[in-house]
Design an enzyme around this catalytic site. Sequence first.
Site, PDB file in Angstrom:
ATOM      1  N   HIS A  21       0.820  -1.219   0.000  1.00  0.00           N
ATOM      2  CA  HIS A  21       0.000   0.000   0.000  1.00  0.00           C
ATOM      3  C   HIS A  21       0.854   1.269   0.000  1.00  0.00           C
ATOM      4  O   HIS A  21       0.736   2.115  -0.895  1.00  0.00           O
ATOM      5  CB  HIS A  21      -0.914   0.009   1.231  1.00  0.00           C
ATOM      6  N   ILE A  38      -8.136  -3.335  -1.986  1.00  0.00           N
ATOM      7  CA  ILE A  38      -8.714  -3.423  -0.648  1.00  0.00           C
ATOM      8  C   ILE A  38      -7.588  -3.596   0.352  1.00  0.00           C
ATOM      9  O   ILE A  38      -6.484  -3.988  -0.031  1.00  0.00           O
ATOM     10  CB  ILE A  38      -9.745  -4.566  -0.518  1.00  0.00           C
ATOM     11  N   HIS A  69       0.558  -8.377  -3.144  1.00  0.00           N
ATOM     12  CA  HIS A  69      -0.556  -7.960  -2.295  1.00  0.00           C
ATOM     13  C   HIS A  69      -1.562  -9.082  -2.104  1.00  0.00           C
ATOM     14  O   HIS A  69      -2.081  -9.289  -0.997  1.00  0.00           O
ATOM     15  CB  HIS A  69      -1.252  -6.739  -2.881  1.00  0.00           C
TER      16      HIS A  69
END
Length: 933
Positions: free
Chosen positions: A596, A933, A783
Amino acid sequence: MLQYNYPLQLHAASNQVVASVLLFSRLKYSSSCSSLVHSSSSSSSSLCAGIRRPAVIREQQRRKRRGAGRIPDCSLKEEHQTTTTKAKAELESNLTVKAVVTVQLTAGENFTNIGLTRPLDDIQDLLGHSLLLELLSSELHPKSGKEKETIAEYAHRSGQKGDFVEYECSFKVPKDFGNIGGVLVTNEHHRETFLRDVVLTTTSTDGDVDQTINISCSSWVHSKFDNPEKRIFFSNKSYLPCQTPAGLRRLREEDLKSKRGDGTGQRKTFERIYDYDTYNDLGDPDKSDDKARPVLGGSKEYPYPRRCRTGRPPTKKDPKSETRKGSMYVPRDEAFSEVKQMTFSVRTLRSALKALVPSIETAIIDTKLGFPYFTAIDSLFNEGIALPKQEGLSFSFRVLIPRLVKAVQDTTDILLFETPEMIERDKFSWFRNEEFGRQALAGLNPLSIELVTEFPFVSKLDPEVYGSPESAITKELIEQEIGGFMTVEEALEQKKLFIIDYHDVLLPYVHKVRELENTTLYGSRTLFFLTPLGTLRPIAIELTRPPSPEKPQWKQVFSPNSCDATGSWLWKFAKVHVGAHDAGYHQLVNHWLRTHASSEPYIIATNRQLSAMHPIYRLLHPHMRYTMEINALAREFLISAGGIIETSFSPGKYSMEISSVAYAKSWRFDTQAFPADLLARGMAVEDAEAEHGLRLIIEDYPYANDGLLIWSSIKQWVTDYVGHYYPESELVKTDQELQEWWTEIRTKGHGDKKDEPWWPKLETVEDLIGILSTIIWVASGHHAAVNFGQYPYGGYFPNRPTIARENMPVEEEDTEEFKKFWRKPEIAMMRCFPSQIQATVVMSILDILSSHSPDEEYLGGEGEPAWDEEIVIKAAFERFSGRMRQIEGIIDDRNANPELRNRCGAGILPYELLKPFSKPGVTGMGIPSSISI
């Protein structure tokens, strides 16, 4: 623009309709979709006096009227006839270009957009004055050398198909206009519009369709009442800067400049400004001193990647910190939750954080209350927790989160968790040492394990502050635990010892964390031995407390092969502590920091330095969607002062500081590439004869086995793509946009590490392929591997407790805690586990974070429209997509192979986190193209 002589406040829907019909009855449409012909009546003229067209339309009409007016002098009649004939011939030779504009309605738009401006926008639609389109020529005027004038028309609403509304118009385009390179769009509505695409169809005079020009937008177009600047959308044809058609060069530069801003002012929600700032908004010092947090980034003490600048004013108590008041700005085109399906996880997560978590806190009043027995934990999955009714909620939990919240009565919501698949298969798997070792290779965090290359273990921390640096794990202890199978020296030589080492990163925070309420911390090392069967056996856990003015250093080693009950229970306690350490490091470093936070600078630089028509922008774009929006949500609720991470993970308020320390000590761009990460941790060696050029030290390492398949496929796709646009390295060197992009990532986005020698150079085609493959891998495969297994592995929290609340019982043997442990160790372990409120809040969030939305965009799924413009690129992506589907079958075969004991066996959860595709929901598989997400 219409000027109204009546109040804007139309109090009833009938007033809106009557006003619209009266106005419309005074006007007539011409054959053009946008040209209005005024009635000759005086009343009509007065009514239309307020209608004023844009200058570009008025100028077009003046040009059309030249030579076609009344001629008072009869001597000019012949000349007039000649001019008219010529004009008619030119008109007939013009090409007809039809435009179809598709606008996507936002989720719930029929309800959320009702307001004072809605009647005005409805009238604009009725009049055909919704969107003003201007065609852009790719060519310059042959005589003046200037850009050709645009050709403008209004698009009128022509129909609706589900959530998509279509607008149409037609243009008369001279044959010498040149190729259409794009459009300018002005949104005449009072509210923004999400423009999906524009399709231009060119028709010759004989009615044949000569060409279709596709312009993909997927962008919010602001209202001209918010910002008068027109939006530029280029055709799907990609160009390097040196290849840009002359008529589009200035516009290409202007479009980039419009997204950079000047680094000043508070950003507005409708803006598309990308700029950098530090993480100076995690704390809230004005609320309380306890909520103050250091600024991450911009200092040697706390280096960190940059986030997107919001420009909110500073706090009163700390001018370096930004106030948290107001909305969390993200550039408008990064906010997609409104155009995704209602079940889109960002929307669901936001609602859970704002409403579900407070409801849980109301239901469980005592924040320290733990679970009395293991059966009480089981009740979360078969009985649930009654949620008190929340006043003022505009939705029902059971509608928004049906997987989590069930209804037993119309007025009662029950928080009832689905049993994680791991526990569904084997309820006691979490208790076994074999599963503890297996998850180091095939669990939620398979990125921390390293090959042991040096022994004995020695801390690099200052011994004057942290005590003796030598580890308590001895040669004799290791050889005893491996049963005399080999010596330590032989184990090192044969690469049989592996470690998860959180000793030096956590030890400086032990005393700080222990000053917090209801938590504790140690420095830790966990040692594993590779068995002949290819599985990992844990053989030792070392826990360390540094010295303090009151107490000396304490360290102790716990092993699984204890011959008495006390030693057996202490080993289980030690596993709780290192499990909490691993859960925190996974979340703060391998998940948040390495995906992120590190990716946000790539997104900012890409939008600031690469034009929307640049082929590398179009390659990266699908891997950057949604990330900035979810990151902003994390700063608001998850990683902020008092957020979920601080209240539910062991480091508490020091969580993000530890993330910063890890960034300083271990983050390097070059080792984010998947093969480089394996090499850096000693988990693989280079081998030219091996598949993928690497030989794994542990042959059955599911994360590495499957990850290499994904990585090699990504790299091949990037190689094909880059090779098409950059056939030689000189084009890479001379691409000014590309060079500025890479420079900005290094010097601004990751500015605290700008002088590091390990940054790759960008001089060759191979350099570019490596950089792009790394960025795409991090956003997709990396991720997915650390995110979508969060509920399958962490949903039953004893398997991965996020916090350890009690010290080891033997740290102080003359205490009441030790006596309680001695009398009933199970109860002591319950007190060490997360509290009821910590567990249920984290389980709820992990469930949502692990879920795929119904319209998830998977790696190798749907291609970008721009890729269809080039046959070579389209074919390359089809090969990539096909390879992703082949990998699914390969992974299924591996999971069915009983020889691969780390992914196949009785009660074992198969390793599917790197299977490319998934159905909606919590599945433990699926690789989205981006960090969604």
